[in-house]
Scaffold this motif. Structure first.
Motif, PDB file in Angstrom:
ATOM      1  N   GLY A   1       0.827  -1.195   0.000  1.00  0.00           N
ATOM      2  CA  GLY A   1       0.000   0.000   0.000  1.00  0.00           C
ATOM      3  C   GLY A   1       0.862   1.245   0.000  1.00  0.00           C
ATOM      4  O   GLY A   1       2.091   1.174  -0.060  1.00  0.00           O
ATOM      5  N   SER A   2       0.220   2.389   0.072  1.00  0.00           N
ATOM      6  CA  SER A   2       0.954   3.650   0.051  1.00  0.00           C
ATOM      7  C   SER A   2       1.228   4.132   1.476  1.00  0.00           C
ATOM      8  O   SER A   2       0.573   3.710   2.439  1.00  0.00           O
ATOM      9  CB  SER A   2       0.169   4.713  -0.712  1.00  0.00           C
ATOM     10  N   SER A   3       2.176   5.041   1.593  1.00  0.00           N
ATOM     11  CA  SER A   3       2.525   5.577   2.906  1.00  0.00           C
ATOM     12  C   SER A   3       1.357   6.328   3.533  1.00  0.00           C
ATOM     13  O   SER A   3       1.274   6.436   4.759  1.00  0.00           O
ATOM     14  CB  SER A   3       3.735   6.511   2.782  1.00  0.00           C
ATOM     15  N   SER A   4       0.428   6.817   2.714  1.00  0.00           N
ATOM     16  CA  SER A   4      -0.700   7.592   3.233  1.00  0.00           C
ATOM     17  C   SER A   4      -1.664   6.748   4.066  1.00  0.00           C
ATOM     18  O   SER A   4      -2.480   7.292   4.809  1.00  0.00           O
ATOM     19  CB  SER A   4      -1.468   8.255   2.088  1.00  0.00           C
ATOM     20  N   ALA A   5      -1.578   5.420   3.954  1.00  0.00           N
ATOM     21  CA  ALA A   5      -2.464   4.538   4.734  1.00  0.00           C
ATOM     22  C   ALA A   5      -1.671   3.460   5.464  1.00  0.00           C
ATOM     23  O   ALA A   5      -2.198   2.398   5.769  1.00  0.00           O
ATOM     24  CB  ALA A   5      -3.505   3.903   3.815  1.00  0.00           C
ATOM     25  N   LYS A   6      -0.413   3.746   5.785  1.00  0.00           N
ATOM     26  CA  LYS A   6       0.460   2.701   6.314  1.00  0.00           C
ATOM     27  C   LYS A   6      -0.002   2.167   7.672  1.00  0.00           C
ATOM     28  O   LYS A   6       0.063   0.951   7.921  1.00  0.00           O
ATOM     29  CB  LYS A   6       1.903   3.192   6.395  1.00  0.00           C
ATOM     30  N   TYR A   7      -0.467   3.049   8.563  1.00  0.00           N
ATOM     31  CA  TYR A   7      -0.899   2.570   9.878  1.00  0.00           C
ATOM     32  C   TYR A   7      -2.165   1.719   9.755  1.00  0.00           C
ATOM     33  O   TYR A   7      -2.291   0.683  10.419  1.00  0.00           O
ATOM     34  CB  TYR A   7      -1.141   3.750  10.814  1.00  0.00           C
ATOM     35  N   SER A   8      -3.081   2.145   8.906  1.00  0.00           N
ATOM     36  CA  SER A   8      -4.318   1.393   8.694  1.00  0.00           C
ATOM     37  C   SER A   8      -4.016   0.023   8.104  1.00  0.00           C
ATOM     38  O   SER A   8      -4.554  -0.998   8.554  1.00  0.00           O
ATOM     39  CB  SER A   8      -5.253   2.165   7.749  1.00  0.00           C
ATOM     40  N   ASN A   9      -3.151  -0.024   7.076  1.00  0.00           N
ATOM     41  CA  ASN A   9      -2.834  -1.290   6.425  1.00  0.00           C
ATOM     42  C   ASN A   9      -2.145  -2.261   7.376  1.00  0.00           C
ATOM     43  O   ASN A   9      -2.445  -3.459   7.390  1.00  0.00           O
ATOM     44  CB  ASN A   9      -1.957  -1.040   5.200  1.00  0.00           C
ATOM     45  N   GLN A  10      -1.215  -1.740   8.175  1.00  0.00           N
ATOM     46  CA  GLN A  10      -0.519  -2.604   9.129  1.00  0.00           C
ATOM     47  C   GLN A  10      -1.493  -3.177  10.152  1.00  0.00           C
ATOM     48  O   GLN A  10      -1.416  -4.367  10.499  1.00  0.00           O
ATOM     49  CB  GLN A  10       0.593  -1.823   9.812  1.00  0.00           C
ATOM     50  N   ALA A  11      -2.424  -2.349  10.613  1.00  0.00           N
ATOM     51  CA  ALA A  11      -3.396  -2.822  11.603  1.00  0.00           C
ATOM     52  C   ALA A  11      -4.330  -3.868  10.993  1.00  0.00           C
ATOM     53  O   ALA A  11      -4.666  -4.876  11.632  1.00  0.00           O
ATOM     54  CB  ALA A  11      -4.204  -1.643  12.141  1.00  0.00           C
ATOM     55  N   LEU A  12      -4.757  -3.648   9.763  1.00  0.00           N
ATOM     56  CA  LEU A  12      -5.643  -4.608   9.106  1.00  0.00           C
ATOM     57  C   LEU A  12      -4.953  -5.951   8.899  1.00  0.00           C
ATOM     58  O   LEU A  12      -5.552  -7.014   9.132  1.00  0.00           O
ATOM     59  CB  LEU A  12      -6.108  -4.047   7.750  1.00  0.00           C
ATOM     60  N   VAL A  13      -3.692  -5.933   8.492  1.00  0.00           N
ATOM     61  CA  VAL A  13      -2.972  -7.196   8.282  1.00  0.00           C
ATOM     62  C   VAL A  13      -2.708  -7.903   9.611  1.00  0.00           C
ATOM     63  O   VAL A  13      -2.758  -9.133   9.690  1.00  0.00           O
ATOM     64  CB  VAL A  13      -1.675  -6.962   7.490  1.00  0.00           C
TER      65      VAL A  13
END
Length: 420
Positions: free
Chosen positions: A151-163
């Motif tokens: 994903g992009s850096s603009s959603a990095k915290y969200s993506n990490q939490a989802l994974v």
């Protein structure tokens, strides 16, 4: 001897490849059980997901991201519920893996079967929208694929939490957690390395803006499925009903303007514009839409902004739209072929012959008659979710659901036959 430093891309690529060999033997029942666990875990982790998403939103505002991009990043309770619901719909869909596509028995008794199989390892590179993390992971899982998410850096915290939530769920199942990989380094160098990861990747799917997609196509040595930027159009024909045309145009532009199936240009028959054009412009402006127009439109509506010839190809992804007057359906089709992105195109008309000409001649993944382009979506098409909307013609086109994430192999069985 100096130690060899192995990059995150190489490590996770290798792990995904190894997991893909396990995935081919996982039963439909176990895949569905894992999906049910993921759907439940997202709801259990809702507060954590929203807290991590808030970090992305705060960083995005500080970086000056537009409202359209922030809307793509945003998670809320309803969007998390929607993700969970989409996974449960995916559970109910038929597992395509193992399906027999063709079967031939030769005169010599040789049996030849063509069966549907996973692609293997899918690389997914995308911008902003964290829901893509869940869509890609769960579609890959259902089809027996492993996936590497970038994903992009603009959603990095969200993506990490989802994974993390997905891995928590998978730890309770027979699915290897390595089947779902997230690259936490969102640098350009990591992206470029992913483009060249032929040793581990079977296909790369970009999902985002025109610049991202063009970069991946240009630089990747891994086979690419091109998903589309959406410079979508609606053509309002002379024989269009005024109320229907206004309703569809407003929906296609304003229902969610930041997505790829929202329209960016309205092409209007000259005669229809003479009778109803001012009302259409006013209706758009009342909804907060910034309207740009050609000379005909601006003469009738002086407050409309001018549009340059080079502007027709631009994708707003926000509350702006262009309006152009045309002489007939064929002029509209020519404009679409010159500036469109082969995503979704619509005609509003009560004339069946004109509609047929439009539907047959327009080269796009989805063409509509008297309906909004906003329906070009895996969920709306009954796929549960989508990994992207393909605008190319090879392998897959349109919203890509389960079947689009499969390939095939020939399985031949005999009783000792040899070729003479």
């Amino acid at each position: 001897m100096s130690a060899v430093i192995v990059s995150e891309v190489q490590l996770k690529g290798k792990a995904a490849k190894e997991a893909s060999y396990v995935m081919v033997d996982v039963s439909t029942e176990e895949k569905n059980r894992a999906l049910e666990l993921i759907a439940g875990q997202l709801l259990k982790d809702q507060e954590l997901l929203l807290a991590e998403n808030k970090k992305d939103l705060l960083d995005g505002r500080a970086a000056g991201l537009t409202d359209a991009v922030l809307d793509r990043i945003l998670l809320n309770e309803q969007r998390i519920q929607d993700m969970s619901d989409a996974i449960r719909l995916l559970i109910d869909l038929k597992d395509p893996i193992g399906e027999t596509l063709e079967k031939i028995t030769k005169e010599n008794g040789l049996n030849i079967e063509k069966k549907r199989v996973p692609l293997g390892v899918i690389g997914m590179i995308y911008e902003a929208r964290p829901n893509v993390t869940v869509d890609a992971a769960t579609l890959a899982l259902k089809t027996g694929n492993a996936v590497i998410l970038r994903g992009s850096s603009s959603a990095k915290y969200s993506n990490q939490a989802l994974v993390r939530s997905i891995h928590t769920a998978l730890a309770q199942s027979e699915i290897p957690t390595d089947a779902i990989q997230l690259l936490e380094d969102t640098s350009r160098e990591t992206a470029k390395e992913l483009f060249q990861l032929n040793e581990y990747l079977d296909v790369l799917i970009p999902r985002g803006g025109k610049q991202l997609i063009e970069t991946v196509i240009r630089e990747s040595t891994v086979p690419v499925i091109e998903t589309g930027a959406g410079n979508c159009h609606i053509y309002v024909d002379e024989a269009a009903q005024q109320n229907m045309a206004e309703t569809i145009v407003l929906n296609a532009k304003t229902q969610r303007p930041s997505v790829c199936n929202a329209i960016e240009t309205v092409l209007v028959h000259n005669k229809w514009f003479t009778n109803h054009g001012k009302a259409l412009v006013s209706a758009l402006q009342e909804k907060g839409v910034e309207v740009y127009g050609d000379e005909t439109v601006r003469q009738a509506c002086p407050d409309v902004k001018s549009v340059e010839e080079t502007d027709w190809a631009f994708e707003f992804l926000g509350l702006s739209v262009r309006i152009k007057c045309v002489g007939d359906v064929f002029e509209a089709i020519d404009h679409i072929h010159q500036y469109g992105t082969k995503h979704s195109e619509a005609i509003i008309t009560d004339d069946e012959a004109t509609a047929a000409a439009f539907l047959n001649r327009v080269d796009a993944a989805a063409v509509y008659h008297n309906a909004s382009t906003r329906f070009t979506d895996g969920f709306e098409f009954g796929y549960g979710a989508e990994i992207g909307i393909s605008t190319q013609k090879l392998h897959a086109r349109g919203p890509m659901g389960l079947n689009a994430l499969t390939s095939s192999k020939f399985v031949i069985t005999g009783t000792g036959q040899v070729r003479g």
